[in-house]
Design an enzyme around this catalytic site. Structure first.
Site, PDB file in Angstrom:
ATOM      1  N   HIS A  58      38.714  20.796 -17.185  1.00 52.90           N
ATOM      2  CA  HIS A  58      37.101  20.299 -16.874  1.00 52.90           C
ATOM      3  C   HIS A  58      36.806  19.952 -15.759  1.00 52.90           C
ATOM      4  CE1 HIS A  58      39.297  16.543 -18.436  1.00 52.90           C
ATOM      5  NE2 HIS A  58      38.373  16.061 -17.427  1.00 52.90           N
ATOM      6  N   HIS A  86      38.278  14.255  -7.879  1.00 56.45           N
ATOM      7  CA  HIS A  86      37.865  15.512  -8.520  1.00 56.45           C
ATOM      8  C   HIS A  86      36.183  15.488  -8.214  1.00 56.45           C
ATOM      9  CE1 HIS A  86      36.962  12.058 -11.126  1.00 56.45           C
ATOM     10  NE2 HIS A  86      36.047  12.686 -11.468  1.00 56.45           N
ATOM     11  N   HIS A  88      32.269  17.424  -9.939  1.00 59.98           N
ATOM     12  CA  HIS A  88      31.564  17.788 -10.833  1.00 59.98           C
ATOM     13  C   HIS A  88      30.377  18.954 -10.081  1.00 59.98           C
ATOM     14  CE1 HIS A  88      32.970  14.492 -13.558  1.00 59.98           C
ATOM     15  NE2 HIS A  88      32.982  14.078 -12.624  1.00 59.98           N
ATOM     16  N   GLU A  98      26.144  14.286 -11.029  1.00 60.12           N
ATOM     17  CA  GLU A  98      26.278  13.301 -12.448  1.00 60.12           C
ATOM     18  C   GLU A  98      25.030  12.367 -12.084  1.00 60.12           C
ATOM     19  OE1 GLU A  98      30.494  12.448 -13.437  1.00 60.12           O
ATOM     20  OE2 GLU A  98      29.698  14.023 -14.856  1.00 60.12           O
ATOM     21  N   HIS A 111      34.218  12.789  -6.889  1.00 64.41           N
ATOM     22  CA  HIS A 111      34.568  11.132  -7.384  1.00 64.41           C
ATOM     23  C   HIS A 111      36.077  10.737  -6.764  1.00 64.41           C
ATOM     24  CE1 HIS A 111      31.729  11.770 -10.792  1.00 64.41           C
ATOM     25  NE2 HIS A 111      30.927  10.998  -9.620  1.00 64.41           N
ATOM     26  N   THR A 193      32.516   9.254 -16.803  1.00 62.56           N
ATOM     27  CA  THR A 193      31.517   9.935 -17.294  1.00 62.56           C
ATOM     28  C   THR A 193      32.226  10.950 -18.205  1.00 62.56           C
ATOM     29  OG1 THR A 193      31.876  11.304 -15.199  1.00 62.56           O
ATOM     30  CG2 THR A 193      30.339   9.536 -14.936  1.00 62.56           C
TER      31      THR A 193
END
Ligand SMILES: CCCCNCC(=O)NCCc1ccc(S(N)(=O)=O)cc1
Ligand SMILES: [Zn+2]
Length: 251
Positions: A58, A86, A88, A98, A111, A193
């Site tokens: 993910h 990592h 998003h 996010e 992050h 999250t």
């Protein structure tokens, strides 16, 4: 990973009192003077001598092996150790972060995940404690290439499938992934999250975004997730603020 709207069934904490991310309403954030000066936020990272990358289904994650610490600011006297970083991102530049700022979404969010090494013995021990983790959130916006991120974006093609791992024989200094201004940030108490959504994170979200090139953002969007689809839109939408206050370090 199934869609965020389905997480409530398996992880009831999804509707908890200190969930992340949130929309940062800048006018409601309270200036906090005691995170300045002597106890200003401080990073002391050791450059990685090799880069361990994982497509965990993910996100793309870089596992940290050196001892790097985050101290000061909202973290009191505790030392938080860098564990991994990592990202998003969205299917297009208009979405992907996010946290949002007055409703604005950035193209991506990096992050840097730390755990409280002053109080706990490992990441796994700290991950469920209310003061267990501290995550630095860095907004990413399309622009010039980020040189230090090249080792990740240049290798996404070799990490296409979920579960793929590789070690790149090059150095990486996590300090160079941070924005130039690390004094101005918002901070609040929140959560992971993604499942297990533990409410263990002191969030520190920098005001100044960092630029990645279009090609670097495209490289992320070509990764493949655990369902075999293009890994895109792997961001959780903002959760309710509930009884929380967001602090800011700038006026
Ligand atoms: C009992 C199960 C123990 C699980 N142990 C592994 C675990 O909890 N992994 C979660 C790791 C994680 C998730 C999300 C973020 S984010 N996006 O908030 O920075 C950071 C870190
Ligand atoms: Zn994350």
């Amino acid at each position: 990973m199934k869609r965020p709207s389905t997480w409530g069934k398996d992880f009831p904490i999804a509707n908890g009192e200190r969930q992340s991310p949130i929309d940062i309403v800048t006018s409601a954030a309270e200036y906090d003077s005691d995170v300045q000066g002597s106890n200003a936020l401080s990073t002391n990272y050791t450059p990685e001598s090799e880069v361990k990358l994982v497509n965990n289904g993910h996100s793309i994650m870089c596992q940290i092996t050196k001892k790097g610490v985050l101290t000061g600011g909202p973290l009191g006297k505790d030392e938080y150790r860098l564990e991994q970083f990592h990202l998003h991102w969205g299917a297009e530049d208009g979405r992907g972060s996010e946290h949002t700022v007055d409703g604005k979404m950035y193209a991506s969010e990096l992050h840097l995940v730390h755990w409280n090494a002053s109080k706990y013995s490992s990441f796994a021990d700290a991950v469920q404690k209310p003061d267990g983790l501290a995550v630095l959130g860095i907004f990413i916006t399309p622009g010039v290439a980020c040189n230090q991120f090249k080792v990740i974006s240049d290798n996404c093609g070799k990490l296409k499938t979920s579960g793929a791992e590789m070690t790149v024989d090059t150095t990486l200094d996590p300090t160079l992934l941070l924005p130039s201004n690390t004094s101005d940030y918002w901070t609040y108490l929140g959560s992971l999250t993604t499942p297990p959504l533990f409410e263990s994170v002191t969030w520190i979200v920098f005001k100044e975004p960092v630029e990645y090139s279009k090609e670097q953002l495209l490289a992320l969007r070509n990764l493949v997730d655990s369902d075999g689809n293009h890994m895109q839109d792997n961001y959780r939408p903002p959760a309710a603020l509930k009884q929380r206050k967001v602090k800011k370090t700038f006026t």
